[in-house]
Design a protein around this motif. Structure first.
Motif, PDB file in Angstrom:
ATOM      1  N   ILE A   1       0.946  -1.235  -0.233  1.00  0.00           N
ATOM      2  CA  ILE A   1       0.062   0.059   0.034  1.00  0.00           C
ATOM      3  C   ILE A   1       0.828   1.331  -0.048  1.00  0.00           C
ATOM      4  N   SER A   2       0.301   2.189  -0.334  1.00  0.00           N
ATOM      5  CA  SER A   2       0.950   3.493  -0.223  1.00  0.00           C
ATOM      6  C   SER A   2       0.007   4.526   0.141  1.00  0.00           C
ATOM      7  N   LEU A   3       0.353   5.829   0.569  1.00  0.00           N
ATOM      8  CA  LEU A   3      -0.167   7.014   0.838  1.00  0.00           C
ATOM      9  C   LEU A   3       0.087   8.291   0.112  1.00  0.00           C
ATOM     10  N   GLU A   4      -0.960   9.075  -0.468  1.00  0.00           N
ATOM     11  CA  GLU A   4      -0.575  10.351  -0.780  1.00  0.00           C
ATOM     12  C   GLU A   4      -1.822  11.122  -0.395  1.00  0.00           C
ATOM     13  N   ASP A   5      -1.289  12.215   0.463  1.00  0.00           N
ATOM     14  CA  ASP A   5      -2.431  13.159   1.015  1.00  0.00           C
ATOM     15  C   ASP A   5      -3.214  12.274   2.061  1.00  0.00           C
ATOM     16  N   HIS A   6      -4.516  12.257   1.746  1.00  0.00           N
ATOM     17  CA  HIS A   6      -5.420  11.416   2.714  1.00  0.00           C
ATOM     18  C   HIS A   6      -6.109  10.229   1.765  1.00  0.00           C
ATOM     19  N   THR A   7      -5.273   9.742   0.654  1.00  0.00           N
ATOM     20  CA  THR A   7      -5.780   8.665  -0.148  1.00  0.00           C
ATOM     21  C   THR A   7      -4.612   7.387  -0.163  1.00  0.00           C
ATOM     22  N   LEU A   8      -5.247   6.391   0.398  1.00  0.00           N
ATOM     23  CA  LEU A   8      -4.655   5.215   0.564  1.00  0.00           C
ATOM     24  C   LEU A   8      -4.740   4.538  -0.779  1.00  0.00           C
ATOM     25  N   TYR A   9      -3.645   3.639  -1.228  1.00  0.00           N
ATOM     26  CA  TYR A   9      -3.693   2.965  -2.602  1.00  0.00           C
ATOM     27  C   TYR A   9      -3.235   1.603  -2.285  1.00  0.00           C
ATOM     28  N   PHE A  10      -3.967   0.670  -2.850  1.00  0.00           N
ATOM     29  CA  PHE A  10      -3.832  -0.758  -2.540  1.00  0.00           C
ATOM     30  C   PHE A  10      -3.419  -1.286  -3.781  1.00  0.00           C
ATOM     31  N   TYR A  11      -1.882  -1.790  -3.887  1.00  0.00           N
ATOM     32  CA  TYR A  11      -1.289  -2.555  -5.133  1.00  0.00           C
ATOM     33  C   TYR A  11      -1.586  -4.126  -4.865  1.00  0.00           C
ATOM     34  N   THR A  12      -2.057  -4.510  -3.735  1.00  0.00           N
ATOM     35  CA  THR A  12      -2.510  -6.009  -3.679  1.00  0.00           C
ATOM     36  C   THR A  12      -3.906  -5.938  -3.252  1.00  0.00           C
ATOM     37  N   PRO A  13      -4.801  -6.913  -3.316  1.00  0.00           N
ATOM     38  CA  PRO A  13      -6.084  -7.020  -2.714  1.00  0.00           C
ATOM     39  C   PRO A  13      -6.054  -7.130  -1.540  1.00  0.00           C
ATOM     40  N   CYS A  14      -7.064  -6.408  -0.783  1.00  0.00           N
ATOM     41  CA  CYS A  14      -7.164  -6.491   0.712  1.00  0.00           C
ATOM     42  C   CYS A  14      -8.678  -6.728   0.924  1.00  0.00           C
ATOM     43  N   ASP A  15      -9.393  -7.266  -0.154  1.00  0.00           N
ATOM     44  CA  ASP A  15     -10.998  -7.094  -0.186  1.00  0.00           C
ATOM     45  C   ASP A  15     -11.342  -8.169   1.022  1.00  0.00           C
ATOM     46  N   GLY A  16     -12.102  -7.277   1.846  1.00  0.00           N
ATOM     47  CA  GLY A  16     -12.769  -7.794   2.851  1.00  0.00           C
ATOM     48  C   GLY A  16     -12.279  -7.561   4.446  1.00  0.00           C
ATOM     49  N   CYS A  17     -10.854  -7.119   4.361  1.00  0.00           N
ATOM     50  CA  CYS A  17      -9.933  -6.734   5.314  1.00  0.00           C
ATOM     51  C   CYS A  17     -10.584  -5.687   6.175  1.00  0.00           C
ATOM     52  N   THR A  18     -10.393  -5.767   7.363  1.00  0.00           N
ATOM     53  CA  THR A  18     -10.449  -4.377   8.289  1.00  0.00           C
ATOM     54  C   THR A  18      -9.480  -3.539   8.379  1.00  0.00           C
ATOM     55  N   LEU A  19      -9.736  -2.341   7.992  1.00  0.00           N
ATOM     56  CA  LEU A  19      -8.623  -1.141   8.147  1.00  0.00           C
ATOM     57  C   LEU A  19      -8.888  -0.220   9.171  1.00  0.00           C
ATOM     58  N   ARG A  20      -7.770  -0.185  10.243  1.00  0.00           N
ATOM     59  CA  ARG A  20      -7.914   0.464  11.414  1.00  0.00           C
ATOM     60  C   ARG A  20      -6.788   1.432  11.414  1.00  0.00           C
ATOM     61  N   LEU A  21      -7.009   2.772  11.867  1.00  0.00           N
ATOM     62  CA  LEU A  21      -6.053   3.861  12.361  1.00  0.00           C
ATOM     63  C   LEU A  21      -6.350   3.784  13.884  1.00  0.00           C
ATOM     64  N   LEU A  22      -5.018   4.010  14.657  1.00  0.00           N
ATOM     65  CA  LEU A  22      -4.852   3.990  15.857  1.00  0.00           C
ATOM     66  C   LEU A  22      -4.125   5.160  16.162  1.00  0.00           C
ATOM     67  N   ASP A  23      -4.430   6.157  17.291  1.00  0.00           N
ATOM     68  CA  ASP A  23      -3.735   7.398  17.584  1.00  0.00           C
ATOM     69  C   ASP A  23      -2.741   6.796  18.564  1.00  0.00           C
ATOM     70  N   GLU A  24      -1.692   7.830  19.152  1.00  0.00           N
ATOM     71  CA  GLU A  24      -0.743   7.469  20.077  1.00  0.00           C
ATOM     72  C   GLU A  24      -1.064   6.886  21.274  1.00  0.00           C
ATOM     73  N   ASN A  25      -2.445   6.743  21.622  1.00  0.00           N
ATOM     74  CA  ASN A  25      -2.767   5.986  22.743  1.00  0.00           C
ATOM     75  C   ASN A  25      -3.523   4.723  22.459  1.00  0.00           C
ATOM     76  N   ASP A  26      -3.472   4.176  21.365  1.00  0.00           N
ATOM     77  CA  ASP A  26      -3.754   2.990  20.967  1.00  0.00           C
ATOM     78  C   ASP A  26      -5.408   2.894  20.618  1.00  0.00           C
ATOM     79  N   ASN A  27      -5.877   4.189  20.631  1.00  0.00           N
ATOM     80  CA  ASN A  27      -7.361   4.302  20.573  1.00  0.00           C
ATOM     81  C   ASN A  27      -7.792   4.145  19.132  1.00  0.00           C
TER      82      ASN A  27
END
Length: 120
Positions: free
Chosen positions: A53-79
């Protein structure tokens, strides 16, 4: 050199700048993974394919399929500050523009968690 040839040279040089375009390559995100089944003896497992994957601004690009996977972002406190299921055939995903700063990104595929860090 005459005035006319100088002006023509300057105009030609200015016209060549009209075709200049600025393109920023997306920043590649290095992912590691945790597999709770690592170390189990006697299991025949296929090799784990780490998503690309890669990131440009706020857009993630997937170069390999991640169909049905869960994407999560955690802050510095693991929230968990953002979570979504990646739809089938997704090649890019726009993250909320309200997010800024450094986050741990997680892509969860079954019991395997791929993770890395991004800066929005």
């Amino acid at each position: 050199m005459t005035k006319k040839s100088i002006i023509i040279s300057l105009l030609a040089a200015m016209l060549s700048f009209g075709n200049v375009s600025v393109y920023a390559d997306p920043e590649s995100i290095d992912l590691e993974y945790e597999d709770p089944d690592d170390g189990n003896e006697g299991l025949n497992k296929s090799p784990i394919s780490i998503p690309e994957i890669s990131l440009e601004d706020h857009t993630l690009y997937f170069y390999t399929p991640c169909d049905g996977c869960t994407l999560r972002l955690l802050d510095e406190n693991d929230n968990v500050v953002y979570s979504t299921v990646i739809p089938t055939n997704t090649t890019s995903l726009v993250l909320p523009s309200t997010l800024s700063g450094e986050y741990e990104i997680q892509i969860i595929q079954g019991n395997i968690c791929f993770y890395g860090y991004i800066n929005l």
